[in-house]
Design a protein around this motif. Sequence first.
Motif, PDB file in Angstrom:
ATOM      1  N   LEU A  18       0.827  -1.199   0.000  1.00  0.00           N
ATOM      2  CA  LEU A  18       0.000   0.000   0.000  1.00  0.00           C
ATOM      3  C   LEU A  18       0.864   1.252   0.000  1.00  0.00           C
ATOM      4  O   LEU A  18       0.575   2.225  -0.704  1.00  0.00           O
ATOM      5  CB  LEU A  18      -0.932   0.004   1.214  1.00  0.00           C
ATOM      6  CG  LEU A  18      -1.864   1.222   1.346  1.00  0.00           C
ATOM      7  CD1 LEU A  18      -2.755   1.364   0.125  1.00  0.00           C
ATOM      8  CD2 LEU A  18      -2.707   1.112   2.613  1.00  0.00           C
ATOM      9  N   CYS A  21       2.153   1.820  -3.466  1.00  0.00           N
ATOM     10  CA  CYS A  21       1.075   2.311  -4.335  1.00  0.00           C
ATOM     11  C   CYS A  21       0.774   3.782  -4.070  1.00  0.00           C
ATOM     12  O   CYS A  21       0.558   4.567  -5.005  1.00  0.00           O
ATOM     13  CB  CYS A  21      -0.185   1.472  -4.130  1.00  0.00           C
ATOM     14  SG  CYS A  21      -0.118  -0.203  -4.793  1.00  0.00           S
ATOM     15  N   LEU A  22       0.735   4.176  -2.813  1.00  0.00           N
ATOM     16  CA  LEU A  22       0.483   5.575  -2.463  1.00  0.00           C
ATOM     17  C   LEU A  22       1.604   6.474  -2.974  1.00  0.00           C
ATOM     18  O   LEU A  22       1.342   7.573  -3.484  1.00  0.00           O
ATOM     19  CB  LEU A  22       0.345   5.724  -0.948  1.00  0.00           C
ATOM     20  CG  LEU A  22      -0.928   5.169  -0.308  1.00  0.00           C
ATOM     21  CD1 LEU A  22      -0.871   5.349   1.206  1.00  0.00           C
ATOM     22  CD2 LEU A  22      -2.170   5.860  -0.868  1.00  0.00           C
ATOM     23  N   THR A 183      -7.284  -4.044   6.009  1.00  0.00           N
ATOM     24  CA  THR A 183      -7.183  -4.598   4.657  1.00  0.00           C
ATOM     25  C   THR A 183      -7.757  -6.011   4.549  1.00  0.00           C
ATOM     26  O   THR A 183      -7.557  -6.685   3.540  1.00  0.00           O
ATOM     27  CB  THR A 183      -5.716  -4.618   4.197  1.00  0.00           C
ATOM     28  OG1 THR A 183      -4.961  -5.453   5.098  1.00  0.00           O
ATOM     29  CG2 THR A 183      -5.126  -3.215   4.186  1.00  0.00           C
ATOM     30  N   ILE A 188      -5.067  -4.725  -2.201  1.00  0.00           N
ATOM     31  CA  ILE A 188      -4.383  -3.461  -1.953  1.00  0.00           C
ATOM     32  C   ILE A 188      -4.553  -2.500  -3.126  1.00  0.00           C
ATOM     33  O   ILE A 188      -4.765  -1.289  -2.936  1.00  0.00           O
ATOM     34  CB  ILE A 188      -2.888  -3.701  -1.666  1.00  0.00           C
ATOM     35  CG1 ILE A 188      -2.720  -4.581  -0.423  1.00  0.00           C
ATOM     36  CG2 ILE A 188      -2.153  -2.378  -1.506  1.00  0.00           C
ATOM     37  CD1 ILE A 188      -3.333  -4.013   0.834  1.00  0.00           C
ATOM     38  N   LYS A 189      -4.484  -3.016  -4.336  1.00  0.00           N
ATOM     39  CA  LYS A 189      -4.640  -2.144  -5.504  1.00  0.00           C
ATOM     40  C   LYS A 189      -6.014  -1.484  -5.540  1.00  0.00           C
ATOM     41  O   LYS A 189      -6.162  -0.350  -6.002  1.00  0.00           O
ATOM     42  CB  LYS A 189      -4.398  -2.937  -6.789  1.00  0.00           C
ATOM     43  CG  LYS A 189      -2.939  -3.333  -6.981  1.00  0.00           C
ATOM     44  CD  LYS A 189      -2.720  -4.042  -8.306  1.00  0.00           C
ATOM     45  CE  LYS A 189      -1.249  -4.388  -8.483  1.00  0.00           C
ATOM     46  NZ  LYS A 189      -0.998  -5.102  -9.779  1.00  0.00           N
ATOM     47  N   SER A 192      -5.834   1.450  -2.957  1.00  0.00           N
ATOM     48  CA  SER A 192      -4.839   2.510  -3.100  1.00  0.00           C
ATOM     49  C   SER A 192      -5.408   3.807  -3.662  1.00  0.00           C
ATOM     50  O   SER A 192      -5.065   4.898  -3.171  1.00  0.00           O
ATOM     51  CB  SER A 192      -3.670   2.030  -3.960  1.00  0.00           C
ATOM     52  OG  SER A 192      -4.099   1.674  -5.260  1.00  0.00           O
ATOM     53  N   SER A 196      -5.473   7.191  -1.567  1.00  0.00           N
ATOM     54  CA  SER A 196      -4.626   8.291  -2.040  1.00  0.00           C
ATOM     55  C   SER A 196      -5.438   9.571  -2.191  1.00  0.00           C
ATOM     56  O   SER A 196      -4.949  10.658  -1.882  1.00  0.00           O
ATOM     57  CB  SER A 196      -3.942   7.938  -3.373  1.00  0.00           C
ATOM     58  OG  SER A 196      -4.900   7.776  -4.415  1.00  0.00           O
TER      59      SER A 196
END
Length: 204
Positions: A18, A21-22, A183, A188-189, A192, A196
């Motif tokens: 995560l 990704c952020l 989570t 996670i995708k 994100s 964000s």
Amino acid sequence: MNKIITISREFGSGGRELGRCLAEALGFAYYDQEIIIEIARRSGLAEEYVNSIVEKRPFTYYPITNAQTLTAAYTPQFDFNLKVYTEQINIIKDLATKSDCVIIGRAADYILRDYTPINMFIYADMESRIHRCRQRATEDEQLSDSKLKARILEVDKNRAKYYKFFTGRKWGEKENYDLCINTTQRKIKDLSNPISELVKTMLY
């Protein structure tokens, strides 16, 4: 002052993924293992040794804030450990002054408390954490569920001790974080992008 996100996480919760990704979504630098590499470079110690100190060997009986106990506890081994902790603090602060960034673990939320970071804690139920660990494990690392659970609990116990040693706080206690994210059974995708967007409203 640069914008900073720190991420503390339970083992297997997807916090590292995560964080990456952020960082990508926000255009921030991302720091995780890079901190260990830099500590090793500055201290002249092997990366494996530095990692063992940072992850597993807090001085439970000698708080870093107590100068008298530091003196009383002095040994060559203690000197190496203290050198690593000192370098870690300096490096994390250096990184925070260079650019906007996401920093994973290592008590960065406490070390950078004067930098007003957004502090996140990522957690999940045990079933989800076992599943994530199994997904990313190599063929040689496949363990039974019971052994995976024991490993997860061991890592979390070490992280809690490390955090307590560094901060005097309880690891995972919600009062220490701006966002606590569950989570469990989530990709996670998928998390994100909305996270964000939420973080942007807090940063800008």
